[in-house]
Design a protein around this motif. Structure first.
Motif, PDB file in Angstrom:
ATOM      1  N   THR A 106       0.219  -7.520 -13.319  1.00 11.43           N
ATOM      2  CA  THR A 106      -0.298  -8.715 -13.004  1.00 11.43           C
ATOM      3  C   THR A 106      -0.667  -8.901 -11.725  1.00 11.43           C
ATOM      4  O   THR A 106      -1.453 -10.016 -11.239  1.00 11.43           O
ATOM      5  CB  THR A 106       0.535  -9.992 -13.553  1.00 11.43           C
ATOM      6  N   GLY A 107      -0.215  -8.151 -10.638  1.00  8.84           N
ATOM      7  CA  GLY A 107      -0.601  -8.288  -9.543  1.00  8.84           C
ATOM      8  C   GLY A 107       0.145  -7.152  -8.611  1.00  8.84           C
ATOM      9  O   GLY A 107       0.854  -6.560  -8.917  1.00  8.84           O
ATOM     10  N   PHE A 108      -0.542  -7.269  -7.260  1.00 12.10           N
ATOM     11  CA  PHE A 108       0.119  -6.364  -6.261  1.00 12.10           C
ATOM     12  C   PHE A 108       0.409  -7.145  -4.860  1.00 12.10           C
ATOM     13  O   PHE A 108      -0.462  -8.091  -4.636  1.00 12.10           O
ATOM     14  CB  PHE A 108      -0.659  -5.179  -6.025  1.00 12.10           C
ATOM     15  N   SER A 109       1.616  -6.816  -4.448  1.00 11.95           N
ATOM     16  CA  SER A 109       1.791  -7.547  -3.036  1.00 11.95           C
ATOM     17  C   SER A 109       2.508  -6.700  -2.118  1.00 11.95           C
ATOM     18  O   SER A 109       3.132  -5.735  -2.640  1.00 11.95           O
ATOM     19  CB  SER A 109       2.546  -8.964  -3.218  1.00 11.95           C
ATOM     20  N   GLU A 110       2.285  -7.106  -0.792  1.00 10.59           N
ATOM     21  CA  GLU A 110       3.252  -6.231   0.263  1.00 10.59           C
ATOM     22  C   GLU A 110       4.435  -7.087   0.331  1.00 10.59           C
ATOM     23  O   GLU A 110       4.644  -8.284   0.930  1.00 10.59           O
ATOM     24  CB  GLU A 110       2.403  -6.075   1.429  1.00 10.59           C
ATOM     25  N   MET A 111       5.500  -6.286   0.365  1.00  8.71           N
ATOM     26  CA  MET A 111       7.026  -6.772   0.797  1.00  8.71           C
ATOM     27  C   MET A 111       7.406  -6.784   2.191  1.00  8.71           C
ATOM     28  O   MET A 111       8.313  -5.895   2.587  1.00  8.71           O
ATOM     29  CB  MET A 111       7.959  -6.166  -0.459  1.00  8.71           C
ATOM     30  N   THR A 112       6.831  -7.626   3.071  1.00 11.99           N
ATOM     31  CA  THR A 112       7.096  -7.398   4.489  1.00 11.99           C
ATOM     32  C   THR A 112       8.520  -7.488   4.900  1.00 11.99           C
ATOM     33  O   THR A 112       8.991  -6.946   5.589  1.00 11.99           O
ATOM     34  CB  THR A 112       6.022  -8.068   5.178  1.00 11.99           C
ATOM     35  N   GLU A 113       9.122  -8.295   4.001  1.00 16.06           N
ATOM     36  CA  GLU A 113      10.378  -8.588   4.496  1.00 16.06           C
ATOM     37  C   GLU A 113      11.462  -7.410   4.000  1.00 16.06           C
ATOM     38  O   GLU A 113      12.675  -7.398   4.386  1.00 16.06           O
ATOM     39  CB  GLU A 113      11.041 -10.040   3.527  1.00 16.06           C
ATOM     40  N   SER A 114      11.039  -6.366   3.425  1.00 16.17           N
ATOM     41  CA  SER A 114      11.807  -5.260   2.867  1.00 16.17           C
ATOM     42  C   SER A 114      11.392  -4.175   3.723  1.00 16.17           C
ATOM     43  O   SER A 114      12.188  -2.795   3.293  1.00 16.17           O
ATOM     44  CB  SER A 114      11.540  -4.943   1.246  1.00 16.17           C
ATOM     45  N   LYS A 115      10.532  -4.291   4.685  1.00 10.11           N
ATOM     46  CA  LYS A 115      10.084  -3.273   5.551  1.00 10.11           C
ATOM     47  C   LYS A 115      11.253  -2.669   6.336  1.00 10.11           C
ATOM     48  O   LYS A 115      12.037  -3.440   7.207  1.00 10.11           O
ATOM     49  CB  LYS A 115       8.949  -3.857   6.392  1.00 10.11           C
ATOM     50  N   GLY A 116      11.528  -1.426   6.402  1.00 10.78           N
ATOM     51  CA  GLY A 116      12.368  -0.743   7.020  1.00 10.78           C
ATOM     52  C   GLY A 116      12.028  -0.069   8.467  1.00 10.78           C
ATOM     53  O   GLY A 116      10.730  -0.256   8.644  1.00 10.78           O
ATOM     54  N   LYS A 117      12.968   0.023   9.266  1.00  7.96           N
ATOM     55  CA  LYS A 117      12.560   0.548  10.678  1.00  7.96           C
ATOM     56  C   LYS A 117      11.597   1.878  10.529  1.00  7.96           C
ATOM     57  O   LYS A 117      12.011   3.013  10.028  1.00  7.96           O
ATOM     58  CB  LYS A 117      13.481   0.603  11.395  1.00  7.96           C
ATOM     59  N   GLY A 118      10.227   1.837  11.054  1.00  7.43           N
ATOM     60  CA  GLY A 118       9.554   2.957  11.190  1.00  7.43           C
ATOM     61  C   GLY A 118       9.022   3.604   9.587  1.00  7.43           C
ATOM     62  O   GLY A 118       8.595   4.465   9.446  1.00  7.43           O
ATOM     63  N   LYS A 119       8.974   2.567   8.861  1.00  6.72           N
ATOM     64  CA  LYS A 119       8.483   2.538   7.402  1.00  6.72           C
ATOM     65  C   LYS A 119       7.473   1.627   7.153  1.00  6.72           C
ATOM     66  O   LYS A 119       7.442   0.543   7.618  1.00  6.72           O
ATOM     67  CB  LYS A 119       9.717   2.564   6.571  1.00  6.72           C
ATOM     68  N   LEU A 120       6.781   2.069   5.855  1.00  8.45           N
ATOM     69  CA  LEU A 120       5.566   1.058   5.519  1.00  8.45           C
ATOM     70  C   LEU A 120       6.407  -0.253   4.677  1.00  8.45           C
ATOM     71  O   LEU A 120       7.435   0.036   4.005  1.00  8.45           O
ATOM     72  CB  LEU A 120       4.783   1.780   4.470  1.00  8.45           C
ATOM     73  N   ALA A 121       5.979  -0.971   4.855  1.00  7.15           N
ATOM     74  CA  ALA A 121       6.350  -2.274   4.121  1.00  7.15           C
ATOM     75  C   ALA A 121       5.982  -1.933   2.596  1.00  7.15           C
ATOM     76  O   ALA A 121       4.794  -1.646   2.397  1.00  7.15           O
ATOM     77  CB  ALA A 121       5.844  -3.624   4.255  1.00  7.15           C
ATOM     78  N   PRO A 122       6.975  -1.601   1.645  1.00  7.93           N
ATOM     79  CA  PRO A 122       6.632  -1.461   0.110  1.00  7.93           C
ATOM     80  C   PRO A 122       5.630  -2.519  -0.568  1.00  7.93           C
ATOM     81  O   PRO A 122       5.797  -3.594  -0.180  1.00  7.93           O
ATOM     82  CB  PRO A 122       7.974  -1.348  -0.439  1.00  7.93           C
ATOM     83  N   LEU A 123       5.030  -1.904  -1.370  1.00  8.83           N
ATOM     84  CA  LEU A 123       4.204  -2.804  -2.214  1.00  8.83           C
ATOM     85  C   LEU A 123       4.922  -2.902  -3.410  1.00  8.83           C
ATOM     86  O   LEU A 123       5.751  -2.030  -4.164  1.00  8.83           O
ATOM     87  CB  LEU A 123       2.881  -1.882  -2.525  1.00  8.83           C
ATOM     88  N   SER A 124       4.540  -4.203  -4.060  1.00 10.45           N
ATOM     89  CA  SER A 124       5.292  -4.695  -5.399  1.00 10.45           C
ATOM     90  C   SER A 124       4.316  -4.482  -6.451  1.00 10.45           C
ATOM     91  O   SER A 124       3.208  -5.245  -6.236  1.00 10.45           O
ATOM     92  CB  SER A 124       5.979  -5.979  -5.070  1.00 10.45           C
ATOM     93  N   VAL A 125       4.527  -3.570  -7.403  1.00 14.08           N
ATOM     94  CA  VAL A 125       3.653  -3.748  -8.446  1.00 14.08           C
ATOM     95  C   VAL A 125       4.315  -4.562  -9.480  1.00 14.08           C
ATOM     96  O   VAL A 125       5.184  -4.383 -10.145  1.00 14.08           O
ATOM     97  CB  VAL A 125       3.630  -2.333  -8.911  1.00 14.08           C
ATOM     98  N   GLN A 126       3.673  -5.574  -9.739  1.00 18.96           N
ATOM     99  CA  GLN A 126       4.350  -6.791 -10.470  1.00 18.96           C
ATOM    100  C   GLN A 126       3.888  -6.798 -11.902  1.00 18.96           C
ATOM    101  O   GLN A 126       2.663  -6.655 -12.185  1.00 18.96           O
ATOM    102  CB  GLN A 126       3.955  -8.045  -9.833  1.00 18.96           C
TER     103      GLN A 126
END
Length: 442
Positions: A203-223
Motif C-alpha cells: 500500500t505504500g513505501f516510506s523511509e524510516m529515518t528514526e531507524s537509521k543506524g550509524k553509517g547506514k541507509l535509513a531503511p525503507l518500509s514496504v507497507q
C-alpha cells in the motif's frame, strides 16, 4: 503527523516480527537488502538470479495473492516464443532470443514438462505473403534459430490439415506451463535462503529515518494493510498494477496500464488430432494484436484464440468482472479514448466475436477447414497488462523506471513487461540484476 506515522510503522513491523518469526528483519535490527514486489515469473526469475549472484544477500518476494503466478503468468497461452515479431535491435528481440535458449536449458535441467512443437505462421493471400517475407527478414535479423520459409505444397508436411499460400516455420517455438516454471524459480529462491510472503498487498513505501543506524541507509518500509517489511532497496514487478506502484514513489502516470482480456476457445478432444503445432495468422501491422491462432498445451488441450477486448477490471477474466476504481481510472485516461477512436471498428468486431464465438471459428476454419462450431466450446481467459502512453500509443517494449526523492531513488520499477516476458524471463532477470548492481551497488 510524520512522527506518528513512523511510530505506527515501527509498531507494525514489531508485530509482524512476532507473528512471522525469522522472516522479519526486525529480529536482528537489520533491514533486508532487497524486496521484490510481485510473485509473477519476472519477479521470481529475478529473485533467483540475484540469489545466485549474491548468495549472502537477504531478500524477500511479496505477493498480494495467496499463491504465486496467479495472473498473467498463470493465464497465458504457454507458448515459448522464438523472437520473430519484434523490432530488430529492441529489448524484446534481444531478450526473447536469449531467453528462449536459457528457458530450454532450464526445462531440460530440471525436468519441467515441455514440448518443442514449432510454429507455422500462415499467409492466406498474396498480400499476406509479402508481409510474411518481411517477417522472415525480421526473424533473421533477430537471430531466430532455424527459421524457414515453406511453400504452399509443403505446408502439409508440417501440419497435415493446414492450408495456406505460404508459411513461415519456426521449429524452436514450443509450449510449457509458465506457472510451473515460475513456481520452480521460487522454490530455488527459497532453497537459497530467500523468503516469500503471500497475501501481502503493498500500500505504500516510506523511509524510516528514526531507524537509521550509524553509517547506514535509513531503511525503507514496504507497507501493507496490517504489516510492513524493512529493506534497503525495492524492485517492483507488479504486472497489472505496475503503474500504481510506480506512482507511489513519484513516477509519472505514463505509461498507464489498461487491461485487455484475451478469451480462448477449446477444441474438443475428438478433434485434437487436427493440430499438432502452433498455427498463427500473419499479423496485420495496422492492429496491435496477433489475431486468433491454434495453440497446443502440455496437458493435451488445444486452445483457440485469443481475442482482445477491453476488460472492466485489471483482473477481469469475465464480462461480469467489474472494478469501479479501475473503470474510473480508465475513464479519466485520455490515452484510452485515443486508442479506442483509432481502433473503433476492429474493437467492435472483437466484442462481437467475444459474444458470438462462431464468428471466431470462421476465422480459424481458414487455416483448418475441418474445424466446426460444434467442435468448439468456451475456454479460459487471461488479462494482458497493456501499457499506453498519453497519446494512446501501445508501449511495445520493456520499460524500467525509477522514482523520485529519498524513497524513489532506491526503488526500481519494471513498468512494462509484455509478451514475450515469460519466454524472456531469465534474460530479463539478468538485465535487471545488472541494473540493480549498477544502480544500487550490490
Amino acid at each position: 503527523m510524520l512522527a506518528h506515522l513512523t511510530k505506527r510503522t515501527l509498531l507494525q513491523q514489531l508485530s509482524f516480527a512476532r507473528r512471522y518469526g525469522s522472516t522479519s528483519s526486525t529480529d536482528s535490527c537489520d533491514p533486508l537488502d532487497l524486496v521484490i514486489v510481485g510473485g509473477g515469473i519476472v519477479g521470481c526469475a529475478t529473485a533467483r538470479e540475484m540469489m545466485i549472484r549474491h548468495p549472502n544477500i537477504k531478500m524477500a518476494i511479496v505477493e498480494k495473492e495467496n499463491a504465486l503466478a496467479k495472473h498473467q503468468t498463470g493465464h497465458n497461452s504457454g507458448v515459448v516464443h522464438a523472437g520473430i515479431y519484434y523490432k530488430p535491435g529492441s529489448m524484446k528481440a534481444k531478450l526473447c532470443v536469449e531467453g528462449l535458449k536459457l528457458s530450454y536449458e532450464y526445462f531440460c535441467k530440471h525436468n519441467i514438462p515441455h514440448n518443442k512443437v514449432g510454429k507455422l505462421i500462415v499467409a492466406l493471400n498474396k498480400d499476406q505473403v509479402k508481409r510474411l517475407d518481411d517477417l522472415y527478414d525480421r526473424g533473421i535479423k533477430n537471430n531466430v534459430p532455424d527459421l524457414q520459409l515453406v511453400e504452399k505444397d509443403c505446408i502439409s508436411k508440417y501440419e497435415p490439415k493446414c492450408q495456406g499460400e505460404r508459411a513461415l516455420w519456426s521449429p524452436w517455438t514450443g509450449i510449457v506451463d509458465w506457472a510451473v516454471v515460475c513456481k520452480h524459480f521460487a522454490e530455488e529462491f527459497e532453497k537459497m535462503g530467500g523468503k516469500i510472503f503471500l497475501n501481502y498487498e503493498v500500500t505504500g513505501f516510506s523511509e524510516m529515518t528514526e531507524s537509521k543506524g550509524k553509517g547506514k541507509l535509513a531503511p525503507l518500509s514496504v507497507q501493507s494493510k496490517d504489516r510492513c517489511i524493512l529493506t534497503n532497496y525495492v524492485l517492483t514487478c507488479a504486472g497489472l498494477h505496475s503503474d500504481r506502484l510506480a506512482v507511489m514513489t513519484g513516477c509519472d502516470l505514463s505509461p498507464r496500464i489498461v487491461p485487455f482480456r484475451g478469451e480462448y476457445l477449446l477444441l474438443s478432444e475428438s478433434k485434437r488430432h487436427l493440430c499438432t503445432t502452433n498455427i498463427y495468422p500473419v499479423p496485420d501491422p495496422r492492429f496491435p494484436f496477433l489475431g486468433v491462432h491454434f495453440t497446443p498445451r502440455v496437458n493435451g488441450e488445444i486452445w483457440l484464440g485469443p481475442n482482445a477486448v477491453l476488460a472492466f477490471a485489471r483482473e477481469g477474466y469475465r464480462w461480469r468482472d467489474i472494478n469501479i476504481r479501475d473503470c474510473i481510472e480508465m475513464a479519466k485516461f485520455p490515452g484510452l479514448y485515443k486508442l479506442c477512436f483509432r481502433f473503433f471498428i476492429p474493437g467492435c468486431k472483437e466484442i462481437i466475436k467475444s459474444i458470438f464465438y462462431p464468428l471466431a471459428v470462421a476465422d480459424l476454419r481458414k487455416f483448418i477447414p475441418e474445424v466446426s462450431v460444434k467442435d468448439v466450446k468456451r475456454g479460459p481467459a487471461g488479462v494482458r497488462a497493456q501499457a499506453l502512453d498519453n497519446n494512446g500509443n501501445l508501449v511495445d517494449d520493456f520499460v524500467f523506471d525509477g522514482g523520485k526523492g529519498n524513497v524513489g531513488a532506491r526503488v526500481m520499477h519494471c513498468r512494462n513487461a509484455p509478451s514475450p516476458a515469460a519466454t524472456s524471463s531469465m534474460a530479463i532477470a539478468k538485465f535487471i540484476c545488472d541494473k540493480l548492481e549498477a544502480d544500487f551497488k550490490f
